[in-house]
Motif scaffolding. Structure first.
Motif, PDB file in Angstrom:
ATOM      1  N   ASN A  40       0.835  -1.200   0.000  1.00 24.75           N
ATOM      2  CA  ASN A  40       0.000   0.000   0.000  1.00 24.75           C
ATOM      3  C   ASN A  40       0.871   1.251   0.000  1.00 24.75           C
ATOM      4  O   ASN A  40       1.988   1.241   0.512  1.00 24.75           O
ATOM      5  CB  ASN A  40      -0.907  -0.005   1.234  1.00 24.75           C
ATOM      6  N   GLN A  41       0.339   2.326  -0.571  1.00 20.76           N
ATOM      7  CA  GLN A  41       1.061   3.591  -0.582  1.00 20.76           C
ATOM      8  C   GLN A  41       0.079   4.740  -0.754  1.00 20.76           C
ATOM      9  O   GLN A  41      -1.026   4.547  -1.250  1.00 20.76           O
ATOM     10  CB  GLN A  41       2.107   3.614  -1.700  1.00 20.76           C
ATOM     11  N   ILE A  42       0.497   5.928  -0.332  1.00 25.30           N
ATOM     12  CA  ILE A  42      -0.389   7.086  -0.420  1.00 25.30           C
ATOM     13  C   ILE A  42      -0.452   7.593  -1.860  1.00 25.30           C
ATOM     14  O   ILE A  42       0.372   7.238  -2.703  1.00 25.30           O
ATOM     15  CB  ILE A  42       0.066   8.207   0.533  1.00 25.30           C
ATOM     16  N   ASP A  43      -1.443   8.444  -2.132  1.00 26.40           N
ATOM     17  CA  ASP A  43      -1.692   8.923  -3.496  1.00 26.40           C
ATOM     18  C   ASP A  43      -0.487   9.617  -4.119  1.00 26.40           C
ATOM     19  O   ASP A  43      -0.304   9.565  -5.340  1.00 26.40           O
ATOM     20  CB  ASP A  43      -2.884   9.879  -3.507  1.00 26.40           C
ATOM     21  N   ASP A  46       1.421   7.013  -5.899  1.00 21.02           N
ATOM     22  CA  ASP A  46       0.633   6.510  -7.030  1.00 21.02           C
ATOM     23  C   ASP A  46       0.702   7.483  -8.203  1.00 21.02           C
ATOM     24  O   ASP A  46       0.928   7.090  -9.355  1.00 21.02           O
ATOM     25  CB  ASP A  46      -0.831   6.323  -6.628  1.00 21.02           C
ATOM     26  N   ASN A  47       0.488   8.751  -7.911  1.00 18.10           N
ATOM     27  CA  ASN A  47       0.478   9.768  -8.968  1.00 18.10           C
ATOM     28  C   ASN A  47       1.839   9.892  -9.644  1.00 18.10           C
ATOM     29  O   ASN A  47       1.925  10.068 -10.868  1.00 18.10           O
ATOM     30  CB  ASN A  47       0.056  11.117  -8.393  1.00 18.10           C
ATOM     31  N   GLU A  50       2.443   6.946 -11.950  1.00 20.66           N
ATOM     32  CA  GLU A  50       1.640   6.945 -13.173  1.00 20.66           C
ATOM     33  C   GLU A  50       1.967   8.146 -14.056  1.00 20.66           C
ATOM     34  O   GLU A  50       1.275   8.405 -15.039  1.00 20.66           O
ATOM     35  CB  GLU A  50       0.149   6.909 -12.837  1.00 20.66           C
ATOM     36  N   LYS A  52       1.690  11.263 -13.521  1.00 22.19           N
ATOM     37  CA  LYS A  52       0.733  12.369 -13.443  1.00 22.19           C
ATOM     38  C   LYS A  52       1.375  13.647 -12.918  1.00 22.19           C
ATOM     39  O   LYS A  52       0.825  14.734 -13.103  1.00 22.19           O
ATOM     40  CB  LYS A  52      -0.452  11.976 -12.556  1.00 22.19           C
TER      41      LYS A  52
END
Length: 207
Positions: A40-43, A46-47, A50, A52
């Motif tokens: 798991n990881q914070i946004d 993730d961003n 990807e 972003k």
């Protein structure tokens, strides 16, 4: 595995050794404890993985979340502490696989980590990158899709005209295995507490 013609490999944990405890400790020292784990990881991460946000935006937002004004180099050093060595025998195994299969790389990663990975490859093996070892390299921050989203796997299948049931994916994260299976791909979880890549490839009679 007699029908397998294509193999998709993960990078972190499968090919290059990682230390999640180390990176969590280092990020925690900077004010973001338990923000990045294997499951798991914070946004923010993730961003970044990807594509972003840029590296500069990632570093600035890190400081905002940590509520501290760390230097960018200090954050990068902590962030890269997850990356260890790239054993030479794993490069040899990729070449062995390519004698019989099409071999692809699909990694959840980011601009900062790939710069560091390429530096490790240069230092340890005099390689600029991994491109010459694979039919195609897919990096989440370039593709714009992270595992375990099935869309990433479907993109790889479609752009390379691969048959799902002739394709095997190997990853050390169980949640990524689920995404591959949703795309119709055979998937094998590499449990690093029990075996490494060589063990798995031997067990599956792939080398």
């Amino acid at each position: 595995m007699e029908n397998i013609k294509n193999i998709i490999l993960d990078l972190g944990g499968v090919l290059i050794n990682l230390d999640y405890d180390k990176v969590n400790d280092e990020l925690g020292k900077l004010g973001l404890a338990n923000a990045f784990t294997k499951s798991n990881q914070i946004d923010l991460f993730d961003n970044y993985e990807e594509g972003k946000i840029s590296e500069k935006t990632f570093l600035n937002r890190f400081n905002q979340l940590a509520a501290v004004d760390h230097s960018h180099n200090k954050i990068i050093q902590a962030w890269n502490s997850i990356l260890l060595d790239f054993p030479a025998d794993r490069l040899t195994m990729i070449n062995q696989l390519r004698d019989k299969y099409k071999v692809f790389l699909y990694s959840n990663t980011n601009f900062t980590h790939m710069k560091a990975v390429n530096s490790i490859l240069q230092r340890e093996h005099s390689l600029e990158n991994l491109n010459g070892y694979f039919d195609k390299v897919y990096l989440s921050h370039e593709l714009g899709i992270r595992k375990p989203k099935p869309q990433g796997f479907k993109h790889i299948l479609k752009t390379n005209n691969l048959v799902p049931k002739e394709t095997l994916f190997i990853d050390d994260s169980p949640q990524h295995i689920e995404g591959a299976m949703q795309a119709g791909i055979y998937a094998e979880w590499l449990d690093l507490e029990k075996e490494d890549l060589k063990d798995a490839l031997t067990r599956l009679s792939l080398i």
